[in-house]
Design a protein around this motif. Sequence first.
Motif, PDB file in Angstrom:
ATOM      1  N   HIS A 185     -15.276 -23.604  -3.208  1.00 13.79           N
ATOM      2  CA  HIS A 185     -14.865 -23.431  -2.012  1.00 13.79           C
ATOM      3  C   HIS A 185     -14.254 -24.628  -1.429  1.00 13.79           C
ATOM      4  O   HIS A 185     -14.528 -25.647  -1.959  1.00 13.79           O
ATOM      5  CB  HIS A 185     -15.959 -22.918  -1.227  1.00 13.79           C
ATOM      6  CG  HIS A 185     -16.481 -21.578  -1.248  1.00 13.79           C
ATOM      7  ND1 HIS A 185     -16.828 -21.075  -2.385  1.00 13.79           N
ATOM      8  CD2 HIS A 185     -16.828 -20.655  -0.428  1.00 13.79           C
ATOM      9  CE1 HIS A 185     -17.450 -19.898  -2.295  1.00 13.79           C
ATOM     10  NE2 HIS A 185     -17.202 -19.702  -1.161  1.00 13.79           N
ATOM     11  N   GLU A 186     -13.505 -24.626  -0.271  1.00 12.71           N
ATOM     12  CA  GLU A 186     -12.955 -25.622   0.518  1.00 12.71           C
ATOM     13  C   GLU A 186     -14.029 -26.155   1.439  1.00 12.71           C
ATOM     14  O   GLU A 186     -14.974 -25.634   1.711  1.00 12.71           O
ATOM     15  CB  GLU A 186     -11.780 -25.232   1.319  1.00 12.71           C
ATOM     16  CG  GLU A 186     -10.365 -24.869   0.427  1.00 12.71           C
ATOM     17  CD  GLU A 186      -9.404 -24.445   1.265  1.00 12.71           C
ATOM     18  OE1 GLU A 186      -9.604 -24.599   2.651  1.00 12.71           O
ATOM     19  OE2 GLU A 186      -8.186 -24.072   0.727  1.00 12.71           O
ATOM     20  N   ASP A 187     -13.668 -27.656   1.724  1.00 15.64           N
ATOM     21  CA  ASP A 187     -14.684 -28.058   2.664  1.00 15.64           C
ATOM     22  C   ASP A 187     -14.860 -27.496   3.940  1.00 15.64           C
ATOM     23  O   ASP A 187     -13.659 -26.953   4.451  1.00 15.64           O
ATOM     24  CB  ASP A 187     -14.367 -29.820   2.899  1.00 15.64           C
ATOM     25  CG  ASP A 187     -15.073 -30.284   1.660  1.00 15.64           C
ATOM     26  OD1 ASP A 187     -16.143 -30.018   1.341  1.00 15.64           O
ATOM     27  OD2 ASP A 187     -14.110 -31.400   1.120  1.00 15.64           O
ATOM     28  N   LEU A 188     -15.739 -27.427   4.801  1.00 20.57           N
ATOM     29  CA  LEU A 188     -15.883 -26.867   6.230  1.00 20.57           C
ATOM     30  C   LEU A 188     -16.888 -27.504   6.855  1.00 20.57           C
ATOM     31  O   LEU A 188     -17.934 -28.179   6.191  1.00 20.57           O
ATOM     32  CB  LEU A 188     -16.454 -25.342   5.874  1.00 20.57           C
ATOM     33  CG  LEU A 188     -16.636 -24.394   7.001  1.00 20.57           C
ATOM     34  CD1 LEU A 188     -15.501 -24.153   7.567  1.00 20.57           C
ATOM     35  CD2 LEU A 188     -17.443 -23.097   6.609  1.00 20.57           C
ATOM     36  N   PRO A 203     -20.240 -31.439   8.274  1.00 21.14           N
ATOM     37  CA  PRO A 203     -19.397 -31.478   7.344  1.00 21.14           C
ATOM     38  C   PRO A 203     -19.872 -31.110   5.842  1.00 21.14           C
ATOM     39  O   PRO A 203     -20.702 -31.947   5.379  1.00 21.14           O
ATOM     40  CB  PRO A 203     -18.514 -32.409   7.436  1.00 21.14           C
ATOM     41  CG  PRO A 203     -18.638 -32.965   8.684  1.00 21.14           C
ATOM     42  CD  PRO A 203     -20.315 -32.944   8.998  1.00 21.14           C
ATOM     43  N   THR A 204     -19.289 -30.392   4.891  1.00 19.84           N
ATOM     44  CA  THR A 204     -19.419 -30.382   3.684  1.00 19.84           C
ATOM     45  C   THR A 204     -19.066 -31.503   2.659  1.00 19.84           C
ATOM     46  O   THR A 204     -19.539 -31.711   1.779  1.00 19.84           O
ATOM     47  CB  THR A 204     -19.124 -29.124   2.930  1.00 19.84           C
ATOM     48  OG1 THR A 204     -17.739 -28.851   2.951  1.00 19.84           O
ATOM     49  CG2 THR A 204     -19.988 -27.752   3.576  1.00 19.84           C
ATOM     50  N   ARG A 220     -19.700 -36.687   5.956  1.00 26.05           N
ATOM     51  CA  ARG A 220     -20.930 -35.962   6.224  1.00 26.05           C
ATOM     52  C   ARG A 220     -21.994 -36.502   7.112  1.00 26.05           C
ATOM     53  O   ARG A 220     -21.746 -37.650   7.606  1.00 26.05           O
ATOM     54  CB  ARG A 220     -21.678 -35.961   4.667  1.00 26.05           C
ATOM     55  CG  ARG A 220     -22.290 -37.212   4.416  1.00 26.05           C
ATOM     56  CD  ARG A 220     -22.815 -37.589   2.939  1.00 26.05           C
ATOM     57  NE  ARG A 220     -23.540 -38.495   2.582  1.00 26.05           N
ATOM     58  CZ  ARG A 220     -22.839 -39.889   2.411  1.00 26.05           C
ATOM     59  NH1 ARG A 220     -21.519 -39.821   2.593  1.00 26.05           N
ATOM     60  NH2 ARG A 220     -23.515 -40.744   2.109  1.00 26.05           N
ATOM     61  N   ARG A 221     -22.863 -35.595   7.775  1.00 26.02           N
ATOM     62  CA  ARG A 221     -23.996 -36.092   8.635  1.00 26.02           C
ATOM     63  C   ARG A 221     -24.972 -36.603   7.520  1.00 26.02           C
ATOM     64  O   ARG A 221     -25.470 -35.779   7.049  1.00 26.02           O
ATOM     65  CB  ARG A 221     -24.267 -35.055   9.647  1.00 26.02           C
ATOM     66  CG  ARG A 221     -25.113 -35.300  10.660  1.00 26.02           C
ATOM     67  CD  ARG A 221     -25.377 -34.319  11.414  1.00 26.02           C
ATOM     68  NE  ARG A 221     -26.808 -34.338  12.602  1.00 26.02           N
ATOM     69  CZ  ARG A 221     -26.594 -34.635  13.491  1.00 26.02           C
ATOM     70  NH1 ARG A 221     -25.604 -35.221  14.091  1.00 26.02           N
ATOM     71  NH2 ARG A 221     -27.629 -34.674  14.569  1.00 26.02           N
ATOM     72  N   ALA A 254     -23.853 -23.432   2.749  1.00 24.28           N
ATOM     73  CA  ALA A 254     -25.537 -23.584   3.413  1.00 24.28           C
ATOM     74  C   ALA A 254     -25.694 -25.166   3.758  1.00 24.28           C
ATOM     75  O   ALA A 254     -25.151 -25.932   3.582  1.00 24.28           O
ATOM     76  CB  ALA A 254     -26.207 -23.239   2.200  1.00 24.28           C
ATOM     77  N   VAL A 255     -26.969 -25.078   4.443  1.00 29.32           N
ATOM     78  CA  VAL A 255     -27.377 -26.446   4.851  1.00 29.32           C
ATOM     79  C   VAL A 255     -28.762 -26.551   4.359  1.00 29.32           C
ATOM     80  O   VAL A 255     -29.701 -25.610   4.638  1.00 29.32           O
ATOM     81  CB  VAL A 255     -27.517 -26.633   6.606  1.00 29.32           C
ATOM     82  CG1 VAL A 255     -28.256 -27.859   6.915  1.00 29.32           C
ATOM     83  CG2 VAL A 255     -26.178 -26.395   7.348  1.00 29.32           C
ATOM     84  N   ASN A 256     -29.285 -27.587   3.330  1.00 27.58           N
ATOM     85  CA  ASN A 256     -30.248 -27.721   2.877  1.00 27.58           C
ATOM     86  C   ASN A 256     -31.354 -28.721   4.007  1.00 27.58           C
ATOM     87  O   ASN A 256     -30.702 -29.738   4.037  1.00 27.58           O
ATOM     88  CB  ASN A 256     -30.291 -28.500   1.746  1.00 27.58           C
ATOM     89  CG  ASN A 256     -29.554 -27.232   0.408  1.00 27.58           C
ATOM     90  OD1 ASN A 256     -29.763 -26.060   0.636  1.00 27.58           O
ATOM     91  ND2 ASN A 256     -28.921 -27.842  -0.438  1.00 27.58           N
TER      92      ASN A 256
END
Length: 520
Positions: free
Chosen positions: A442-445, A464-465, A470-471, A499-501
């Motif tokens: 997948h592309e970054d999102l 951001p992925t 990134r955060r 997803a957000v872990n």
Amino acid sequence: MKNFIFFVLTLFFAACTTSGESESELNGQLKNTLTKAELQDKIKGGWAGQVIGCTFGGPTEFRYNGTMINDYQPIPWDENRCLWYYKNSPGLYDDVYMDLTFVDVFEKEGLDAPAASHALAFAHADYRLWHANQAARYNILNGIMPPESGYWQNNPHADDIDFQIEADFAGLMAPGMVNTASEICDKVGHIMNYGDGWYGGVYVAGMYSLAFVSNDVNYIVTEALKAIPEESQFYQCIHDVIQWHNEYPNDWKQTWFEVERKWSADIGCPDGVFRNFNIDAKINAAYIIIGLLYGEGDYSKTLEISTRCGQDSDCNPASAGGILGTMLGYSEIPEFWKRGVYPVESMDFKYTTMSLNDVYEIGLKHALQVISENGGKVEGENITLAVQEIQAVALEVGFENHFPVERNGIGERLTKDNSEFEVEFTGNGFVLTGSAQKQNEHEDLNLELEMSIDGGESESFLMPTGFAKRRHEVAWKYQLPEGKHVVKISLKNPVDGYAVNVNDLLVYSSVKIENTWKTN
């Protein structure tokens, strides 16, 4: 009788002037004149010394956390060591290429370049960042500019080491002018740090500045501390190290144990709280000072000790090696160490268009400009420095009345099928650790999230992925009323493959927990 009095006075003054340079310097007799060649030699010594120290400590970085590196553990060094890292692991030199970002801004925009220019150059650079630097980059890319980008309520890593390892340039630009170095630090250091994290950079820059005018390590370490407010924990930590050195002058390991006993509890960095990993500026600055004081001006001894203190064991000898390299000058760094930089001096650092040879030249140029603009004189080959009476910077206190009380695994994963969760805690602040993830193809999102606390107004933010943008943590909030709270996190644009872990919940309280064994 007159002859006898004269004889006694002669002996007294002779004793004063031969009892060590530190005594005369404390009475204001600092060396304030240099030739351009001497200034250049010291600037080269500072930059080269930093690279040498960083390289030497590279193999042990964060491999020895909460423990020293024993004497029998070999740390390799040879003439090809720097070249190997330049070619194979150039990210080791974040200590240096971060400095060069700010040097380059000064070169392009002049010494009055605003903080915003430094912040934007730093935020849009190609290199990877961590901790306070990455948190600041995220802030800047999302419209939070300095000094707010480094402020502790916006940056959970505000007390981390980041500016401490990047402040060398400020001291090398301001020979003998500690207050001027502090002003430069105010502009740049608040991009990513606040409070004790910022003080680390102010202190390191001050030591570099004094290394141009003193050949006494004890004086440099002690005098530079005047730039730090006495009320701060950073000051208290370094003051303790100086006192322990006086108490145990021949045993650096005893001082290391004292530092570990009193100053090893990190309360800010979410990666280090309740863990032995410690990237806090205070304790790592303590390791720099242990190396400098117990190294006694010996380059090899200084690098060995500052490295063997552990934790951030490349950055700490980089600072110690750069400060001592400035004091000694490039010409006096032992050949055993200096031969390692010879093969790389003309090579650009990765992510830059600048080499050591370039920064030797640019560094001299900037130092001469700062000298001329701050009361010094440049007359042909002769330079007179306007050595400043050191003033303490303003008091800043981060994480005040915030004491870590819990670290609990959450293990939540926000996806298209599970787009929200709630968590409860009791305290006055929290951090949720974690990251945004994507499947490989997948592309970054930019994942969009909302957070509400106790059913109040929602706060929106992006995760951001992409690694560079990134955060660093999922969410945090400090200075809440002490008591029970409910945090709700929602993923607003769920997409298959993303997803957000959410890993851990770190809880703070205004009430410090005391272990029962201390009172039994």
